[in-house]
Motif scaffolding. Structure first.
Motif, mmCIF file in Angstrom:
data_model
loop_
_atom_site.group_PDB
_atom_site.id
_atom_site.type_symbol
_atom_site.label_atom_id
_atom_site.label_comp_id
_atom_site.label_asym_id
_atom_site.label_seq_id
_atom_site.Cartn_x
_atom_site.Cartn_y
_atom_site.Cartn_z
ATOM 1 N N VAL A 150 20.054 34.649 -27.165
ATOM 2 C CA VAL A 150 21.321 34.866 -27.837
ATOM 3 C C VAL A 150 20.868 34.416 -29.295
ATOM 4 C CG1 VAL A 150 23.438 33.995 -27.849
ATOM 5 C CG2 VAL A 150 22.418 34.213 -25.642
ATOM 6 N N VAL A 151 21.374 35.593 -30.226
ATOM 7 C CA VAL A 151 21.285 35.364 -31.671
ATOM 8 C C VAL A 151 22.823 35.540 -32.298
ATOM 9 C CG1 VAL A 151 20.191 36.274 -33.555
ATOM 10 C CG2 VAL A 151 18.848 36.254 -31.597
ATOM 11 N N ASP A 152 23.247 34.637 -32.970
ATOM 12 C CA ASP A 152 24.429 34.797 -33.872
ATOM 13 C C ASP A 152 24.531 33.529 -34.587
ATOM 14 O OD1 ASP A 152 27.423 34.383 -34.183
ATOM 15 O OD2 ASP A 152 27.348 36.344 -33.067
ATOM 16 N N ASP A 153 24.949 33.616 -35.918
ATOM 17 C CA ASP A 153 24.919 32.547 -37.003
ATOM 18 C C ASP A 153 26.166 31.478 -36.657
ATOM 19 O OD1 ASP A 153 26.957 34.325 -37.384
ATOM 20 O OD2 ASP A 153 26.796 33.965 -39.539
ATOM 21 N N GLN A 154 27.058 31.755 -35.599
ATOM 22 C CA GLN A 154 28.050 30.880 -35.339
ATOM 23 C C GLN A 154 27.602 30.270 -33.904
ATOM 24 O OE1 GLN A 154 32.162 32.413 -35.606
ATOM 25 N NE2 GLN A 154 31.513 34.105 -36.718
ATOM 26 N N ALA A 155 27.527 28.819 -34.017
ATOM 27 C CA ALA A 155 27.338 28.129 -32.711
ATOM 28 C C ALA A 155 28.141 28.345 -31.540
ATOM 29 C CB ALA A 155 27.222 26.639 -33.188
ATOM 30 N N LEU A 156 29.650 28.512 -31.794
ATOM 31 C CA LEU A 156 30.672 28.763 -30.990
ATOM 32 C C LEU A 156 30.311 30.070 -30.104
ATOM 33 C CD1 LEU A 156 32.828 27.543 -29.415
ATOM 34 C CD2 LEU A 156 34.410 28.639 -31.158
ATOM 35 N N ARG B 277 26.161 32.159 -24.006
ATOM 36 C CA ARG B 277 25.020 31.459 -23.105
ATOM 37 C C ARG B 277 25.897 31.229 -21.740
ATOM 38 N NH1 ARG B 277 20.699 27.969 -22.469
ATOM 39 N NH2 ARG B 277 20.228 28.256 -24.531
ATOM 40 N N LEU B 278 27.046 30.533 -21.885
ATOM 41 C CA LEU B 278 27.850 30.231 -20.637
ATOM 42 C C LEU B 278 28.170 31.554 -19.599
ATOM 43 C CD1 LEU B 278 30.699 27.696 -22.156
ATOM 44 C CD2 LEU B 278 28.577 26.903 -20.462
ATOM 45 N N LEU B 279 28.643 32.592 -20.492
ATOM 46 C CA LEU B 279 28.858 33.771 -19.844
ATOM 47 C C LEU B 279 27.502 34.370 -18.988
ATOM 48 C CD1 LEU B 279 30.481 36.383 -18.758
ATOM 49 C CD2 LEU B 279 30.031 37.502 -21.192
ATOM 50 N N VAL B 280 26.604 34.441 -20.023
ATOM 51 C CA VAL B 280 25.097 34.932 -19.385
ATOM 52 C C VAL B 280 24.683 34.008 -17.939
ATOM 53 C CG1 VAL B 280 22.876 35.439 -19.716
ATOM 54 C CG2 VAL B 280 24.498 36.209 -21.343
ATOM 55 N N ASP B 281 24.975 32.779 -18.127
ATOM 56 C CA ASP B 281 24.278 31.836 -17.157
ATOM 57 C C ASP B 281 24.906 31.866 -15.843
ATOM 58 O OD1 ASP B 281 21.942 31.195 -18.513
ATOM 59 O OD2 ASP B 281 22.826 29.255 -19.474
ATOM 60 N N THR B 282 26.243 32.292 -15.860
ATOM 61 C CA THR B 282 27.150 32.623 -14.617
ATOM 62 C C THR B 282 26.475 33.569 -13.821
ATOM 63 O OG1 THR B 282 28.754 34.186 -15.814
ATOM 64 C CG2 THR B 282 29.376 31.874 -15.998
ATOM 65 N N ALA B 283 25.966 34.556 -14.363
ATOM 66 C CA ALA B 283 25.225 35.624 -13.687
ATOM 67 C C ALA B 283 24.000 35.109 -12.842
ATOM 68 C CB ALA B 283 25.176 36.768 -14.473
#
Length: 217
Positions: free
Chosen positions: A6-12, A18-24
């Motif tokens: 996951v690449v994004d300059d905003q930690a939120l 991360r939370l979404l992907v790890d639900t799968a």
């Protein structure tokens, strides 16, 4: 298990993805990066299957980071799915030219994003519906063109039919229905086209279809 960076300059935002992907059950986040340079480094270290790549970031934007990841032999097989808040032609066109396998807006529904990761990991291209037609028109209008008479070496008539329909934006199921063949046969034709034409994924097949004159906007 499909491994995701996951690449994004905003930690939120990174945390939300991360939370979404790890639900799968079939997806797992293996790392995060906050800048383009960090993304390139993390891709080399972690060798993810798919990178969720933001566009606007410090030190190196997501388009250039994508280009470097795809150009590096170490990470050439990594698939990049570009995610952005901004539906801007420059971003769409730049992402495809850089070698990205997908382009979506961040307001995509969660389930659709998870499906997009799976599609891209499987070697197919995926574009936000609003971007598809504009991207093709941008490419045809601005990208360097091969001669209209260019031929596709070693391809059969059936493969060229399939390539034309890929260029028209049809899915495997739609191509199968149009040509009265099975979906598995369609996938076989597309696999052979990828190999014969040296294309990395379905997005590059679309480009080749337009360059060869098989498809037109």
């Amino acid at each position: 298990m499909i491994r995701v960076l996951v690449v994004d300059d905003q930690a939120l935002v990174r945390g939300s993805f991360r939370l979404l992907v790890d639900t799968a059950p079939d997806l797992a986040v293996v790392g995060e990066a906050a800048t383009g340079l960090e993304a390139v480094d993390a891709a080399r270290r972690l060798r993810p299957d798919v990178v969720l790549m933001d566009v606007r970031m410090p030190d190196l934007d997501g388009i250039e980071a994508t280009r470097r990841i795809i150009a590096d032999p170490v990470t050439a097989e990594v698939k990049v799915l570009v995610l952005t808040t901004f539906d801007i032609d420059e971003y769409v066109f730049g992402a495809l030219r850089a070698g990205a396998s997908g382009f979506l807006l961040k307001d995509t529904r969660p389930g659709d994003l998870l499906d997009a990761i799976r599609v891209v990991a499987g070697g197919e291209a995926l574009l936000a519906p609003t971007a598809t037609r504009r991207l093709i028109e941008q490419f045809v209008r601005h990208a360097p063109q091969q001669p209209a008479s260019v031929e596709l070496p070693d391809t059969t008539e059936r493969e060229r039919e399939v390539l034309a329909l890929v260029g028209a934006g049809l899915s495997n199921t739609e191509i199968a229905q149009r040509l009265h063949i099975s979906v598995s046969t369609t996938k076989t034709h597309i696999g052979r086209l990828l190999m014969k034409l040296g294309a990395r994924d379905r997005a590059q097949l679309v480009i080749i279809a337009f360059q060869s004159g098989l498809a037109r906007p």
